[in-house]
Each structure stands twice: as structure tokens, then as C-alpha cells.
Design a protein around this motif. Structure first.
Motif, PDB file in Angstrom:
ATOM      1  N   ARG C 302       0.829  -1.211   0.000  1.00 39.33           N
ATOM      2  CA  ARG C 302       0.000   0.000   0.000  1.00 39.33           C
ATOM      3  C   ARG C 302       0.860   1.257   0.000  1.00 39.33           C
ATOM      4  O   ARG C 302       0.635   2.196  -0.767  1.00 39.33           O
ATOM      5  N   THR C 303       1.857   1.248   0.902  1.00 35.23           N
ATOM      6  CA  THR C 303       2.734   2.408   0.975  1.00 35.23           C
ATOM      7  C   THR C 303       3.471   2.622  -0.339  1.00 35.23           C
ATOM      8  O   THR C 303       3.574   3.752  -0.838  1.00 35.23           O
ATOM      9  N   GLU C 345       3.881   7.347   6.372  1.00 37.82           N
ATOM     10  CA  GLU C 345       3.606   6.548   7.550  1.00 37.82           C
ATOM     11  C   GLU C 345       4.762   6.628   8.554  1.00 37.82           C
ATOM     12  O   GLU C 345       4.613   6.294   9.707  1.00 37.82           O
ATOM     13  N   ASP C 431      -1.258   8.086   4.801  1.00 36.04           N
ATOM     14  CA  ASP C 431      -0.744   6.747   5.082  1.00 36.04           C
ATOM     15  C   ASP C 431      -0.677   6.584   6.592  1.00 36.04           C
ATOM     16  O   ASP C 431       0.126   7.251   7.254  1.00 36.04           O
TER      17      ASP C 431
HETATM   18 MG   LIG Z   1       2.531   1.078   4.786  1.00 36.24          MG
END
Ligand SMILES: [Mg+2]
Ligand SMILES: Nc1ncnc2c1ncn2[C@@H]1O[C@H](COP(=O)(O)OP(=O)(O)OP(=O)(O)O)[C@@H](O)[C@H]1O
Ligand SMILES: Nc1ncnc2c1ncn2[C@@H]1O[C@H](COP(=O)(O)OP(=O)(O)OP(=O)(O)O)[C@@H](O)[C@H]1O
Ligand SMILES: [Mg+2]
Lengths: 346, 287, 510, 346
Positions: C302-303, C345, C431
Motif C-alpha cells: 500500500r505504501t 507513515e 498513510d
Molecule cells: Mg505502509
């Protein structure tokens, strides 16, 4: 390090209720203490030399000599501050200074156009700075190696420029830069060299503290990855700081040429980079980047000049000058550390 | 008469024992004049900026006399002028200093000449030779010029190289010589611009088992004395007299302070060749 | 899960105070923990939880005057080794790994098995593998930490703490980066350790976790001890009131229109990929005023996907279309120029400038455009924006001049978030936006997300906290192994439920 | 909420399913590539010099000279590798080498006890290293300033030891160290200096890669805070690395004394620190600490020696040697960068 520091009085919208970080006031005090941190050392040295040296140190004449001697290192140190704030280093300033001084003298010998020596030297410095900066910003090469390489290569070029001989111009058109003094009050004359150094410091301070560029420089030094993700064009900042450092080394070349009426590609500026770095680090700027101030550099450069001048004045032998200088440098940071104790995070 | 209270000396590099000896000679002369006289010796490390600074410091410290071993003979002029304006007598030592009240120096060209003449004679005026250069200061340039002049007189002597810097030190000389020995299978003689380089060159030759190379140099330093007595290829060194030079410089300066100017402000001290034959009677640097 | 009425607690802290230069972080705090129980420690960001635990682990020294008793006996914990000797292990909130070393080297750091100084690498590897197996960690003992995602690094931290036999185990927000799979694993382990009689102290801002695990809950507020609730007394209202000192009404508020009247497509991503290393071709659409969630297991990419869209990493293929125009994004500054922003994140590593002030961190994205001619700082604007951010996000710091590094984790997160809010983006990718943030601030961030959607901004929320995804998002994409594996929510889609999301995430649904 | 989580993990914890970081194998490969990274540069240089220099470069005799010339820098570079791996720097190695060489010669002159020169030099180096280390470990002073201070102070002490004169001893009892060679195969003779350098590299490699201490050194460089929290006594590690660097500088002093039969407090070892640092950085060790290998340092030191030797051999004039050397240093890292491109995240 409080970057925008003036209005600590405007108590923030939130109260320091219980658990918050350091207050702005405290932080500001700490940052000033840090920047001025070495001032006491400077004063102690000055007073000690005055009394050990038959009260010759704190005379207008001698102080003006000290100011003159500190001037070139201050200018180099200012450039170095920019570089070190981004977490880099510039070892090539001594060589660039030599090459620029050669330029200055070569152009100064053009009949009628001698003044061109000044821009020629500045452009020489800027050019080498740009090359350093490009290799570091675009080539992503380590600053230490790049500038170590140019330390060596530019030294060779400087020798080449003068065919390994000293260039000499007794009628230097810009000799006033190295020799004149400005009367700012009756009896108080400030050497032009010192005036230049002060102007450089003031401009650097303004750029670092009052412009967007300054904040970006601190940001790049503090966390380059975050700077990139924040949309800062890191390469531009790097290009800028190495160019500034190169150009100021060029200015140093002009100052040196004007003082000496001569330049020599091999001898001039040898190991000046160490003095410049020492001034920056003595001034409290951190090697990892992102932390430091230009005022500290000024004080660092003054300490180094006072040490050299004072020790000679007192008549300390060359050998002992080495020993004392080394110990004072270590002692100064140690003192600083003791004073600031208990302010570090894990 | 004007009193001699303090003397400032700035020399090219205090790493060279030669200049240390100059300082000792000067100190002895100064103390002979006034036992309380303060003598400060500073090393400019061949940096003109540093030398200017040191001269400024001497001016501020109020010395009566400055001995300057100029990093650059012409470019030193402004600093000399400044010191003279402050009423200080300035004497050039070992190297000319433009505008100085007097200069005391070895005749470096002559030193190069006698050293290389000896070399040329030893190799029978023919063969390959190397001039092992050093830091480009005027004394070195003069020696090399003197040497080149001698070699050029002999058509059968071929100078293979004269553009490598032995840095004036043993390990510099050794490294450069190692390169030469690898590069040139046939070398008859080597002229090194000073003694440490000559000894370094000899060490290199020994290591590579090369023999029969005639090495000469300039200085007559303490370690060359041992080399000339021992099993080395060093055959001769054109001696200088740094102790006498320092002494003479202070004495000349003191006379100028008393208003007695020397007839010729350029005082050249002749160089004598120290060889394996006469080394036994060589007095060395420290008188 | 009844408590043995043991008269002597495993751990007792009494009268603990801690003063940092300029801050009193803890003031006369007490705490008791028994073996065989999970004590949850709660409080707002900056309440002093981590500081208290760092005193326990020997990382900090408390001010003079406090006492620390283990099994009733007073002990002095002067450094981390002393703490280890007393059987205390800790998982720090802020990752404390050496990034240049391997997982095994990190886990054994300071306690390497050796024979006469020579390290026993096979023993290290075997021991490490055993812990990794217990955790179900998706990497090997020889993996180097610097290449791992935050979540994986957190697993390493957990593995390190588990691997020593301890009497007291402190977990300071261990799940902030974990997805439900790892979290479940961890909880199973926690229960097992509890059954083995270990005293566990668990810090978290996630209510659900506390409900699930805690036997008792102690609460700190502004560096002081407020009180302890037993399991029976536990209720959201009581807890919130103790922590915040006031009532907090609704948590997830959705006042924007979820998808009744869908706006035009704001952002379209077509087949973006990094060449298949982490992200295989992915396509997605984001509507105006929509909150799009991206869920998935740790390491599902995802990141990486977000970073590709933002231009932080070089892409090997694919296209980004913003408001109908194809835009060339090769670097973050290109993305920002067209109004696309990304909140990382990893706030410490990639987000904040720890040595710069809060205000500068907040202003960093906009100082360029605020500046007066010649790049001169507009300091009035600087103060205005900083003050606004402080007020609207309730950032707890003495003033905007304070350096951000001295704030608590949650407050740091708010500072970082406000940097992106200040630039006023059209599309905002968040994020793990609530990593380590307390409930007050969390609800604040949810309110802000809602607010952004109402202003027709497209928001992408990447989160490992399923309740959060379910609570705030209108539509959820689920990633698995670098690809978008499925979609829930949206008009006509399957309802957004844990079961539906996890089915895609684990590859159970077609 | 744990209905599907069990089986998905059964897939095997060791599976780097989809995305784990780099595996150790990959990393090892990368690190070897990085360490050997400069090997091609070394080969290219050697071959170029061989053909430009009338095929004289790659002869046993010349290679033995190169090995000899690289030996001292390799030893200093090994110590510097330890220091830089912890994120520090040691600028004082050149001065310590000079002081140790002085010790070696002073003791070598004791009739009958001349061999004492070796331990005397090692202890001198170790002593100064310990002082550096103590100031950095206990005083928490910045390494740059501490070692800049001792660069200066120890230089003064070295001069003091010889009363500013060259000490020489034509009958040095340990002259074999600097001049002898060991026959390892018929016709293949390796200078003792080179053997010492290789032994130092091997021991360093063992310490760094096979002992607990080695891991701790890497850990302190990678994240000092984490190291401290893991119970590593960071001060011990710092003390150790600076002592090692000092002691190896002492060994360098012995080697230099044995090679030259003489020592001079001022001239000897001037700016050796730059060469040593250059060797380390050319070898791929990172300035920020925690990343690098000792093999890289060996190759870096060889490149530097090959450059000096080769340029002299080819007959490049001194001026151009400067220029070429500088450019090759930059070129070498640039090449390395191109080769390793695309392996870093932001
Ligand atoms: Mg991530
Ligand atoms: N090293 C430090 N120097 C100065 N202040 C500190 C330091 N560490 C913590 N503080 C301050 O102490 C207070 C308590 O911080 P702590 O990290 O313990 O909070 P917390 O309860 O763990 O918060 P969070 O939930 O955000 O993690 C905060 O105000 C913080 O700013
Ligand atoms: N610089 C890097 N080098 C090597 N591998 C990386 C790097 N960055 C990320 N990875 C790996 O890529 C995979 C995807 O990471 P990413 O951070 O995108 O996952 P994610 O879905 O956001 O999960 P989370 O952030 O929760 O870990 C992870 O396995 C991670 O270890
Ligand atoms: Mg915390």
C-alpha cells in the motif's frame, strides 16, 4: 533550535499545561547561549593574553590586526557553515582560494582593467563551487570525496595558472581591500578586510534566518528524505550551498591577494579548510547537519585568530603554540559541554 | 645605542632542522648582545598569508628586529615595508626579501653548481642523471638552476627528469626515487635538492639493490654526515652554515640598528662541499 | 481471567516524577502491576506513558524521591542492563533498531551468544527463527532492517522483547503499524504470556484492543496518575472522561455525502507499477469528495503504491490523471504542484524535521508560496498558520517555537498532518494517519477527513486499523501482494465489513 | 477477528512472500560488490599505467614498491575504518604517527635495548588514542574537534620529543620491518611492510565480522540510541575504536621509522589523515557510520598508492599529478555510483 525566534512572548494558543516540550523562551535562551556559548572563552583568552603579553593585546592596533587575521577565515567559515548545515563538507576551500587569488592577480595585471581581478576571482570560486555542487547534487557523490578530489585537482590547476611561480603585482588596483581601514569613530579604525567579513556574516545570517532558502537549508540538513518528500528541490539547495562556499572562497582569494599583493598556487591556502571547519564546529554547528548558527562561526573564527595572535604576542615558542592551541580547542568545547549539560535527548 | 630587547624570526618551516639551527644561531647572537633578549621563532609553513600574519604579530609585540625567511622573495615586500614603518629592522635570511635592510643567504646557485660539478666529475661527464626537485621556493629553484647549468656544459650527460617533487623529506625522496628506479634502468647520478631527499633516495636504491649511483645534494645536515661516513651512495653535499647564518643575520641587524649599514645589503655565504674524503673535518651545523 | 489475590504486586512504582529541561513530564505517579495480568496504561498524547515506561526500562532516570519495587523489594534501575537483569523487557514506541544490522543481530543485540568472543551465528539464527515463527513474521533472520517497512520493523521489536524470558513485559503501542493478522498473532502471544504468569503492561490508543486484552486500566493525565479501572468498571465513557477530563461524543462522524451524488472522477491511476518489485500494475479512481480506503496486510504494497503515485519512487509504467488531465509526476514537487499530497507513515524518518520548530514543520510546505518577493519569509503568515494549526488540531506544545522532536508521538503526528492541510491539496493521501494518536486527536483527524471530503477534496486513507477504515471510508480497495485484490463499498458494492475486507486481503475471495 | 489469519501464516514464516527487505544473501552480495566495487578501478588504473609506462608497472619489483607504499596508509586506514564505522572521525593519526615514530627512534638509540622502540611506539599511539577516546566517550565531545585538537597538540609534542630536530639511527635494530622482504614463492618476495598491513587487515576483518565486539561497533554506528538501549556500553566501544586507531597509528610510526631510519616531529605524517580517510571512503564505508567493510579500505589504500606510484612512473609532472589524482578520486566514486544505481530508497 528555534528557527523563527523573535516572538516568544506571544504565548501560543495552547498552554504549556503539564507535559509539553521546552518553552519558546527557554529554547531561545538555549539557542543564544549555544551561539554565544564560546564568547566567554573568547573573553577569557583575550584578557589572559592582555596580561600575559605586557598589556599589548587589547590595544586598538592589535585588535585591528586580530580582526584582519580572522577576516579570511570568517569568510571561508561562513561558506562552510552553509555547507555543514546541509550535512555536507567542503574540503576544497583552501585550493579554491589559491586558484581565485591567482585569477585575481592575473587579471589585475591587465593594464587599465586591473579591477577585473575581483570579479574574475569571484567567478573562479563560483565556478569551482558549482562543479562541486553539481557532482554532489546530481551525481549524488559523497561530499567528502568530491571536495577531497577538488582539493587536489584545483590545487594543481592553481599551480598551473601561475606556472608554479608566484605572481606579484605591487600596484594592485584593489590593494585597499587588504590594507585600508575605515574610521568609524574618532580613533577607531576598522580594517576593510574585517568590514567585508562582517558584511558576509550579516548577509549569511539574513539568508539563513529570514528567507525561505534558509529554512530549506536547515530542513535539508535535518532530514534530507523528508525534505524531498516535502517537495523541496534538494539538489537546488545543495547546488546553492556549494556555490556559496566556492564563491566565498573566491572572495577569500581576493582578500588574500589584496593583502599580499601576490599569490602562489602551491603555498597559498594550504589546510585553510581545517581552520574554517574548526571555526564552524567551535561555533556549535553540528556535523550531522540541520543545527547551528552563523554567529557561532564568527566567534569560532575569532577564537582561532586570537589564539594565534596572542600566543605569538606572549612569545610562546612555535612548538608550544601547537600544544596550547590544540588543548584550548578541546578545552573550549569541553567547557561548552559542561555548561550545556543535561539538555540532550536520548 | 639602541638596545636589542626582542627578535622575531619567521621561517619557511620549522620541520626542517636547518631552520631550527638558524633560530639557534640567531638566539645565541641575540643573547650575546643582550642576555635578556627575547627571541620568538615562528614557522610560516611556506604560506605567505601566515607569514604576513606572523610579521603583523611581531609588529604588535613590539620587536626590535625581524629575521624573515621569505616564503616568496618578492611578494614579501609589503610586509617588510610595514615592519620598517614601525621602526623595525628587517633582515632576510636564507632567501632574499625584497626591501629588507639586508639579506644573509647561502649562495644557492653556487651550492647547486659545486654539488653537481662533483657529481659530473664522479660519473666521468657522461651518463643519465636525475634532478630530484623539491618544493618550488627560491633556494630550491636556484640550486636546480645551478645544477642544470653544470650539466648542460657536458653534452654526454643526459638529464632524464627534473619535474618530480620529493617534498624536501626522506619519505618524499624515497617514494620519488622508487619511481625513478623503476622507470629508468640506467641512472648514473642523482642530484637531490636537499639532504633528507638524498638519504631517502639512497634508501630506495638500497632496497631495490641498485648500486653505483652517485648521489649528491645540498645542506650538509647532521644526518648527511653519518651518511657520508657510512655505506651509502651519497657522495657529497654542498654544505650550508645555518648557525652562522642566523648569527650573522642578528649581528648585521644589530649594526643597522646602531646606524651602521653594510656595504652590500646582499651578504652571500659561500657553500663548501662536504665529501667522503673531507667529512671527518667537517664541523657540521651546530657550532 | 480472574486475578489471583496476590498481596505483593510484581511491580510497584511509587512517587515517580520526571523533569526534562523545561517540562515536568511525570509528577508523583504510582502504578501497580501483578503477574498474570495485562495492565493497560492509557492517556492522551503527551500524558507521560512512554516516559514512565522508559524509567522502568532504565532508558531514563527518574527524579530523586521515587521508589520502584519488584516482588516487594526495592530495586534501583540505573541503566538498560539493570532492567534486563530484573527481568524487564520493553517494546519501545519509537523504533529502536540498528537499521544497518540484520533481524537476528538486532534481536540479539547486547546479548549475543558467543564462544570466547566469537559470535555463534548459527545459534543466533536458530533462536531468532524460533521467535519469528511464533510471531508469523514474513521475513528471515538474515533480513537487513533498513529495507523493511515500518510494520515489519515493529515485528522485529516485538520479537526482540519476546525472545528474552522476562517477568515484566512492556508493550508501548506495539500495534500502530500492524494489520489485523499480526495483531491477532500478537494478542494470542500476549494471552499466552499472561497465562505463564508474566506481568504485561500494554499501552495503546485503540479502545478495542484495551477491551479485548486488559484486566485493569490505569490512566495518566498531564503527567499525573488519575486512577485505575478494573475490567468490570471498564466503559468507554468512564475511560474517556478519565483521560480527557471531559466527555467526548461521537467518534466516527460522517457528515459528508458518502456516495449518493458522486462527484466527477478527480484522480485516476492507470496501471501504475514499479516494474513488479513491490507493486504490480494497479489502477484506481477517486471521486471528488470521496474518502477511499486502502486496506491490506502488512507488506501488501500500500505504501509503495502511494509513493509511486506521489512520485517519491520512480515508476516503471502507468499514468496518473488528475481532473481529466494526464500529469507527469516524477518527483514529489511535481505532485505538490498539481495539488496531490502524501502523508508518510514514517513520521520520524521521512516526515518531520525533528530539530526544527513545530511552526516551521507546519509551514514547510507553504513557506515558498507565502514568501514575499525575493524569497523573504512572511513571518506573520508563519505565525498565523502555526497558530491556526495548533488550535484546530489541539497540538499540545508550549508554543509553535518548540522543536518538534520534544513532543509526544501523537502531537508530532498532528504537526505533520497540519503541514499537508496547510497546502490545501486537491487530493490527499494519508498513510496511517492516526498512528500513535490518542482518541481525542483521532476523532479530530476523522472530523478533518470528513471536512475535507465535504470541501470536495479527494482523500485516500491507508490504514491497518480496520475499524478506522470501516468508520471513515466510503469505499475500500484491498491490496494483496502488490495488487489491488478487490473492492468493497461504493454504490452497489459489497458492504464494508471486516469479513469482506479480510477475505480479499488474505486471498480468500475470488 | 482471527478466522482467516492462521492458515495464511502457515505459508511459512521464512517465505519472503511478496515483500520483505533485502535478504542477507542479497545484502552480502551487495556488500561484497560494494567492497570490491573499486576493484575494477584498481585494475583499470594498473593496466593503464602498465601500458603508458613502458610496461614497467606490473613487474614484481614495482608491485612490491606499491605494496610498500600502500602499507602505512592501509594500517592507518584500518584504524580509521573502525572509527568511521561508529560514525566518528580521527584526524590525529598523522600526528600520532609522528610522535610514535619519534618514540621508536628515541628508544632505538638505547644501547642494547633498541628493540624497545617498537613497544614504545605502540604504547605512545595507544596512549594518545586512549586520550582521544576518553574525551569522546566520557566527555561526549565531538570527535572532529577532539581529534583536530590532538592533531595540533600531538604535533607539538612530537616536535618537543626531538627538540625540533630529526632523530636518526642508521643502525636501527628493527630496520628489517621497513626493508626486508619475505620470499613466499620462488621469485615472489613480499615486503615485511606489506605483510604487516595484510595481517592488520585480516585481524580487523576478524574482529569486525566474527566477534561480538564487531557487531557492537556496527550497532553503535547504525543507531547509537538503540545500542545504548540494548545495554551496549557505548563508551566502551568508542574508547576501543579510538584506541585501536591510535595504536595502529603507533604501528604506522614504527613502520615509517623502520623505513626511513629517521623521524621528524614536524614533517612526518603531515596530512596522512586525509589519505587514510580517503582510503576508507573510497572503499565504500559510509561517513554516517554503521556501513562499510575493511576490504574496501584495503582497495582504497591500494588505489591511492597505485595512483601516486603510477603517475610518477609514467613521468607525469608534479602539477599534473595533482590534477589527475583529484579527478581519478572523483571519477572512481562516480563510477561506483553508476554501477550501484537504484538501490536506495529516498
Ligand atoms: Mg505502509
Ligand atoms: N527527552 C525529552 N526531552 C524533553 N521533553 C520530553 C522528552 N521526552 C518526553 N518529553 C515530554 O514529556 C511528556 C510526556 O511524553 P511521553 O512520550 O511520555 O508521552 P506519551 O504519554 O507516551 O504520549 P503518546 O501517546 O503520544 O506516545 C511530553 O510532553 C513530551 O514532550
Ligand atoms: N526500500 C525498500 N527496500 C526493500 N524493500 C522494501 C523497501 N521498502 C519497502 N519494502 C518492502 O516492500 C513491501 C511493501 O511495503 P509497503 O511499505 O508498501 O507495504 P504496506 O502495504 O504499506 O505495508 P506496511 O506499510 O503496513 O508495512 C514490504 O514487504 C517492504 O518490506
Ligand atoms: Mg508514548
Amino acid at each position: 533550535m528555534s528557527d523563527i525566534s523573535e516572538d516568544s512572548t506571544a504565548a501560543g494558543p495552547t498552554q504549556p499545561s503539564g507535559g509539553a516540550g521546552l518553552s519558546a523562551r527557554q529554547l531561545q535562551v538555549r539557542s543564544i547561549v549555544q551561539a554565544l556559548g564560546m564568547l566567554p572563552v573568547l573573553f577569557i583568552l583575550a584578557i589572559a593574553f592582555h596580561y600575559l603579553g605586557d598589556e599589548r593585546f587589547l590595544t586598538p592596533q592589535n585588535l585591528s590586526i586580530v580582526a584582519q587575521q580572522a577576516a579570511i577565515n570568517t569568510v571561508l567559515g561562513a561558506g562552510m557553515t552553509f555547507v555543514i548545515l546541509t550535512g555536507g563538507i567542503d574540503l576544497s576551500v583552501g585550493s579554491i582560494l589559491a586558484a581565485s587569488a591567482m585569477s585575481a592577480l592575473i587579471f589585475s595585471l591587465l593594464p587599465g582593467w586591473g579591477m577585473l581581478g575581483i570579479p574574475a576571482a569571484l567567478l573562479t570560486g563560483l565556478g569551482f563551487g558549482l562543479i562541486n555542487g553539481s557532482l554532489i547534487a546530481f551525481g549524488k557523490l559523497p561530499p567528502f570525496i568530491v571536495t577531497l578530489g577538488s582539493l587536489t585537482a584545483v590545487r594543481g590547476l592553481a599551480r598551473l595558472m601561475g606556472n608554479d611561480a608566484t605572481i606579484f603585482n605591487p600596484d594592485l588596483p584593489f590593494a585597499f581591500i587588504g590594507n585600508a581601514a575605515i574610521t568609524i569613530a574618532p580613533g577607531v579604525r576598522v580594517p576593510v578586510l574585517a568590514v567585508i567579513a562582517i558584511v558576509v556574516i550579516l548577509i549569511s545570517w539574513y539568508v539563513l534566518r529570514r528567507t525561505v532558502l534558509g529554512i530549506w537549508i536547515y530542513a535539508v540538513g535535518g532530514n534530507p528524505a523528508a525534505a524531498r518528500l516535502s517537495g523541496i528541490k534538494v539538489w537546488r539547495i545543495l547546488l546553492f550551498v556549494y556555490s556559496v562556499s566556492g564563491m566565498l572562497a573566491g572572495l577569500g582569494g581576493v582578500m588574500s591577494a589584496a593583502r599580499l599583493f601576490a599569490a602562489n598556487g602551491l603555498q597559498l591556502g594550504q589546510s585553510y579548510e581545517l581552520d574554517a571547519i574548526a571555526a564552524v564546529i567551535l561555533g556549535g554547528t553540528s556535523f550531522v547537519g540541520g543545527i547551528g548558527s552563523i554567529w557561532g562561526t564568527l566567534i569560532g573564527a575569532l577564537i582561532i585568530a586570537v589564539l594565534s595572535n596572542g600566543l605569538t604576542l606572549v612569545g610562546v615558542s612555535d612548538i608550544w603554540q601547537f600544544i596550547v592551541k590544540g588543548l584550548v580547542i578541546i578545552g573550549a568545547v569541553a567547557l561548552d559541554r559542561v555548561r550545556l549539560q543535561g539538555s540532550a535527548r536520548t | 645605542a639602541k638596545d636589542l630587547k626582542s627578535v622575531g624570526i619567521t621561517v619557511g618551516s620549522l620541520g626542517n632542522p636547518y631552520f631550527v639551527t638558524v633560530g639557534k644561531g640567531a638566539t645565541e647572537a641575540a643573547h650575546a648582545i643582550n642576555p635578556q633578549a627575547k627571541v620568538t621563532v615562528a614557522s610560516a609553513d611556506y604560506d605567505l598569508n601566515k607569514q604576513f600574519t606572523q610579521i603583523d604579530n611581531f609588529i604588535a609585540a613590539g620587536v626590535d628586529m625581524i629575521l624573515v625567511n621569505a616564503a616568496d622573495p618578492r611578494a614579501i615586500a609589503p610586509a617588510v615595508k610595514r615592519a620598517q614603518a614601525a621602526g623595525i629592522v628587517v633582515i632576510g635570511v636564507d632567501v632574499a626579501a625584497a626591501g629588507a635592510d639586508a639579506t644573509v643567504q647561502t649562495n644557492n646557485t653556487q651550492a647547486g653548481e659545486i654539488s653537481c660539478q662533483f657529481l659530473a666529475d664522479k660519473i666521468g661527464h657522461k651518463g643519465n642523471v636525475v634532478i630530484e626537485n623539491g618544493p618550488q621556493v627560491s633556494a630550491v629553484i636556484d640550486r636546480v638552476n645551478g645544477c642544470k647549468k653544470v650539466f648542460s656544459a657536458y653534452p654526454d650527460i643526459k638529464t632524464l627528469s627534473s619535474d618530480q617533487d620529493g617534498k624536501g623529506s626522506r619519505d618524499g625522496g624515497m617514494n620519488v626515487m622508487q619511481g625513478y628506479l623503476t622507470r629508468f634502468p640506467d641512472i648514473a647520478g642523482v642530484f637531490a635538492i636537499n639532504d633528507p631527499q638524498a638519504i631517502g633516495s639512497d634508501l630506495a636504491a638500497h632496497q631495490l639493490n641498485r648500486t653505483g649511483i652517485v648521489i649528491t645534494s645540498v645542506d650538509g645536515a647532521p644526518d648527511i654526515v653519518a651518511a657520508l661516513k657510512g655505506p651509502t651512495m651519497v657522495q657529497a653535499s654542498a654544505s650550508q652554515d645555518p648557525f652562522g647564518m642566523g648569527k650573522l643575520a642578528v649581528q648585521t641587524g644589530y649594526e643597522i640598528m646602531q646606524g651602521k649599514k653594510p656595504a652590500d645589503p646582499m651578504i652571500l655565504m659561500p657553500s663548501h662541499l662536504v665529501t667522503r674524503e673531507n667529512v671527518g673535518s667537517y664541523a657540521g651545523w651546530t657550532h | 481471567m480472574t486475578l489471583e489475590p496476590d498481596p505483593v504486586p510484581r511491580l510497584e512504582m511509587r512517587g515517580i516524577s520526571k523533569t526534562f529541561p523545561g517540562v515536568k513530564a511525570l509528577n508523583d505517579v504510582k502504578l501497580k502491576a501483578w503477574g498474570g495480568e495485562v495492565l493497560a496504561l492509557m492517556g492522551e498524547n503527551g500524558a507521560g506513558k512512554s516516559t514512565l515506561m522508559k524509567i522502568l526500562s532504565g532508558a531514563y532516570q527518574a527524579d530523586a524521591g521515587g521508589t520502584l519495587l519488584i516482588d516487594g523489594k526495592p530495586v534501583a534501575i540505573t541503566d538498560p542492563i539493570a532492567a534486563k537483569r530484573h527481568g524487564i523487557s520493553i517494546i519501545y514506541q519509537e523504533l529502536a533498531l540498528a537499521p544497518n544490522l540484520t533481524v537476528a543481530e538486532n534481536i540479539y543485540l547486547g546479548i549475543e551468544p558467543s564462544r570466547r568472543g566469537q559470535i555463534d551465528r548459527p545459534a543466533m539464527r536458530t533462536g531468532c527463527q524460533a521467535v519469528l515463527n511464533r510471531l508469523g513474521a514474513p521475513f528471515t533472520p538474515d533480513t537487513v532492517v533498513s529495507g523493511m517497512s515500518i510494520a515489519e520493523q515493529q515485528l522485529v521489536e516485538i520479537a526482540r522483547a519476546l525472545h528474552t524470558n522476562s517477568k515484566i513485559l512492556v508493550l508501548d503501542e506495539p500495534t500502530t503499524a500492524l494489520s489485523s493478522r499480526e495483531t491477532d498473532r500478537l494478542f494470542a502471544l500476549v494471552r499466552q504470556l499472561r497465562a505463564e504468569g508474566i506481568a504485561l503492561i500494554y499501552i495503546s490508543h485503540r479502545m478495542a484492543e484495551v477491551y479485548e486484552l486488559a484486566d485493569r486500566v490505569s490512566v495518566l493525565r498531564d503527567g499525573s496518575y488519575v486512577g485505575t479501572l478494573t475490567r468490570e468498571e471498564l466503559s468507554a465513557e468512564a475511560l474517556v472522561k478519565m483521560m480527557v477530563g471531559r466527555d467526548l461524543s461521537s467518534f466516527y462522524t460522517k457528515t459528508h455525502d458518502p456516495h449518493g451524488s458522486r462527484g466527477p472522477v478527480l484522480l485516476e491511476v492507470r496501471g501504475i507499477t514499479d516494474g513488479g518489485r513491490r507493486v504490480r500494475p494497479c489502477s484506481l479512481r477517486l471521486h471528488q469528495g470521496e474518502v477511499l480506503g486502502i486496506a491490506g496486510l502488512v507488506g501488501s504494497g500500500r505504501t509503495e503504491l502511494a509513493r509511486l503515485i506521489y512520485g517519491a519512487d520512480g515508476k516503471a509504467g502507468g499514468e496518473v490523471i488528475l481532473a481529466g488531465n494526464s500529469v507527469a509526476i516524477n518527483a514529489p514537487e511535481d505532485a505538490l504542484k498539481v495539488g496531490l499530497a502524501y502523508l508518510t507513515e514514517d513520521r520520524k524518518g521521512l516526515g518531520l524535521f525533528l530539530d526544527l520548530s513545530c511552526g516551521t514543520n507546519i509551514n514547510l510546505g507553504v513557506i515558498g508560496s507565502d514568501a514575499r518577493a525575493g524569497g523573504i519569509l512572511d513571518r506573520a503568515a508563519w505565525r498565523r498558520r502555526a497558530a491556526r494549526a495548533f488550535e484546530s488540531l489541539r497540538i499540545r506544545a508550549a508554543s509553535p517555537q518548540v522543536i518538534v522532536g520534544s513532543l509526544s508521538g501523537g502531537n508530532q503526528q498532528k504537526v505533520l498532518l497540519s503541514r499537508w492541510l496547510e497546502i490545501g491539496p486537491k487530493v490527499l493521501i494519508l498513510d496511517e494517519p492516526t498512528r500513535g494518536v490518542d482518541i481525542g486527536a483521532k476523532s479530530e483527524i476523522y472530523r478533518i477527513i470528513d471536512e475535507l471530503a465535504k470541501r470536495d477534496i479527494g482523500v485516500i486513507v491507508i490504514s491497518s486499523e480496520l475499524p478506522e477504515i470501516i468508520g471513515v471510508c466510503d469505499r475500500v480497495l484491498v491490496m494483496r501482494e502488490g495488487q489491488i485484490a478487490g473492492e468493497v463499498g461504493g454504490p452497489g458494492g459489497a458492504p464494508i465489513t471486516q469479513e469482506n475486507i479480510m477475505a480479499f486481503g488474505a486471498g480468500m475471495a475470488a
